[in-house]
Design a protein around this motif. Sequence first.
Motif, PDB file in Angstrom:
ATOM      1  N   SER A 149      15.379  21.926  23.890  1.00 31.10           N
ATOM      2  CA  SER A 149      14.623  21.999  25.131  1.00 31.10           C
ATOM      3  C   SER A 149      14.338  23.400  25.626  1.00 31.10           C
ATOM      4  N   GLY A 150      15.010  24.406  25.070  1.00 34.07           N
ATOM      5  CA  GLY A 150      14.969  25.725  25.675  1.00 34.07           C
ATOM      6  C   GLY A 150      13.723  26.525  25.368  1.00 34.07           C
ATOM      7  N   PRO A 151      13.588  27.685  26.004  1.00 30.67           N
ATOM      8  CA  PRO A 151      12.404  28.530  25.798  1.00 30.67           C
ATOM      9  C   PRO A 151      12.324  29.151  24.415  1.00 30.67           C
ATOM     10  N   GLU A 152      13.411  29.064  23.616  1.00 31.93           N
ATOM     11  CA  GLU A 152      13.309  29.536  22.234  1.00 31.93           C
ATOM     12  C   GLU A 152      12.319  28.713  21.440  1.00 31.93           C
ATOM     13  N   ARG A 153      11.889  27.581  21.979  1.00 30.63           N
ATOM     14  CA  ARG A 153      10.938  26.725  21.283  1.00 30.63           C
ATOM     15  C   ARG A 153       9.492  27.146  21.520  1.00 30.63           C
ATOM     16  N   PHE A 154       9.269  28.196  22.309  1.00 31.84           N
ATOM     17  CA  PHE A 154       7.904  28.712  22.419  1.00 31.84           C
ATOM     18  C   PHE A 154       7.862  30.230  22.570  1.00 31.84           C
ATOM     19  N   LEU A 155       9.027  30.890  22.565  1.00 26.21           N
ATOM     20  CA  LEU A 155       9.058  32.341  22.732  1.00 26.21           C
ATOM     21  C   LEU A 155       9.489  33.092  21.475  1.00 26.21           C
ATOM     22  N   SER A 156       9.651  32.399  20.353  1.00 27.58           N
ATOM     23  CA  SER A 156      10.086  33.086  19.133  1.00 27.58           C
ATOM     24  C   SER A 156       9.078  34.133  18.672  1.00 27.58           C
TER      25      SER A 156
ATOM     26  N   GLY B 215       5.935  23.308  21.247  1.00 23.91           N
ATOM     27  CA  GLY B 215       6.319  24.713  21.232  1.00 23.91           C
ATOM     28  C   GLY B 215       6.230  25.299  19.832  1.00 23.91           C
ATOM     29  N   ALA B 216       6.677  24.536  18.822  1.00 21.54           N
ATOM     30  CA  ALA B 216       6.585  25.007  17.437  1.00 21.54           C
ATOM     31  C   ALA B 216       5.129  25.163  17.005  1.00 21.54           C
ATOM     32  N   LEU B 217       4.262  24.257  17.447  1.00 20.69           N
ATOM     33  CA  LEU B 217       2.835  24.389  17.143  1.00 20.69           C
ATOM     34  C   LEU B 217       2.274  25.686  17.719  1.00 20.69           C
ATOM     35  N   PHE B 218       2.670  26.000  18.939  1.00 23.07           N
ATOM     36  CA  PHE B 218       2.218  27.234  19.595  1.00 23.07           C
ATOM     37  C   PHE B 218       2.703  28.454  18.822  1.00 23.07           C
ATOM     38  N   GLU B 219       3.988  28.481  18.511  1.00 21.19           N
ATOM     39  CA  GLU B 219       4.571  29.642  17.837  1.00 21.19           C
ATOM     40  C   GLU B 219       3.964  29.859  16.457  1.00 21.19           C
ATOM     41  N   GLN B 220       3.799  28.775  15.716  1.00 24.33           N
ATOM     42  CA  GLN B 220       3.286  28.908  14.357  1.00 24.33           C
ATOM     43  C   GLN B 220       1.794  29.236  14.331  1.00 24.33           C
ATOM     44  N   GLY B 221       1.084  28.859  15.374  1.00 25.30           N
ATOM     45  CA  GLY B 221      -0.354  29.125  15.409  1.00 25.30           C
ATOM     46  C   GLY B 221      -0.705  30.536  15.827  1.00 25.30           C
ATOM     47  N   LEU B 222       0.218  31.226  16.515  1.00 31.79           N
ATOM     48  CA  LEU B 222      -0.085  32.552  17.051  1.00 31.79           C
ATOM     49  C   LEU B 222      -0.431  33.585  15.976  1.00 31.79           C
ATOM     50  N   PRO B 223       0.272  33.639  14.835  1.00 32.63           N
ATOM     51  CA  PRO B 223      -0.126  34.614  13.816  1.00 32.63           C
ATOM     52  C   PRO B 223      -1.562  34.425  13.328  1.00 32.63           C
TER      53      PRO B 223
END
Length: 384
Positions: free
Chosen positions: A253-260, A322-330
């Motif tokens: 649930s934490g912010p590590e799921r979209f701030l990595s 959140g994982a979709l967001f993080e992986q899409g940023l690059p």
Amino acid sequence: MSAIPFPAPPADSDAVVALRAEFRAFLAEQLKDRSPRQRSDNWYGYDRAFSRAMGQAGYLGMTWPKQYGGHERTAFERAVVVEECLAAGAPVGAHWIADRQSGPSIIKFGTEEQKQLILPRIAKGELSFGIGMSEPDSGSDLAATRTKAVRDGDVYRVTGTKVWTSFAHEADYVILFCRTSGTPADRHKGTSQLLVDLKNTPGLTIRPIIDLAGQHHFNEMHFEDAVVPASMLLGEEGQGWDQVMSELAFERSGPERFLSSIELLVQLIEVLKTRQSDAAQITVGRVTARLAVLRRLSRSVAGMLQNHQDAGLQASIVKDIGALFEQGLPDIARELIDCEPDPRAASAYASVLANIVHNAPSWSLRGGTREILRGIIARGLGTR
């Protein structure tokens, strides 16, 4: 189809605002010599000295009872500290798992002896934990666990293999999910959890897994008739499934799921400051809007945990999107700026991009694969 509620997150009180400012000042001093590339490691960064400084300043075990070294602050206040750590790229790996989920699980299920032995040392930043859940060939299907623990008088004898255990080569303990009766065909039944001392367990071998980025934070743990004291049984024998599900609510649930990947966004904006591009401004605006939504959802889950509500379903949603967001940023970054990712580059942007590109593929695996999470969400919607 059922709606999934996300309650409004708690408002920032004066205490929360003061805490954020106080903690930002702490981080500014602690991280003043940390480069953008190092900051992009985020919760992969492992620094015992930083974790001890966090503990000494009262930023670990924040919600725990004072009798166990905690500070009896709110889950929302703890979320502020976690969020600021990740946004600043602090090296939190040495206390991350212990503070986030191992300690709360011990508070909830542990014996008084276990609490007194372990919790104060986590709160001081002295003990590091890993997660002993995943196994070869089973992915996120924890119910398929084959690692077996057989009671033999005052000990359990453990045989099996765990994989993807972050920092097992550095950590002091793991909470091991294992089978104390039956077979994998029994699924949830017959599972238990053991507190395993990684430094002093005969029959345990830890082997490195080097990732795509050439880094060593993953490991395999091999148990060959390994001896674990029966006093290290966490909770009740046979109740491991319910306990591990409770633990995963903290993990997902934490912010590590979209701030990595947040350091990449910081460096991307820094580069774009020197360029005039309406398309780039629109794209960054959209990314920022998605980030704001994810942050609100995560803060909502923190509020639910504060109110002792079951947030497992909501946590799964935050983790998935959140994982979709993080992986899409690059990919977004590479569309906006023509720059090859290069881990050896002098450019902060190129080196950070390389690190994020190498690590991002794993982010839809940790804490539960996308397929498992979407099954949980489908059941919550009443469509499965």
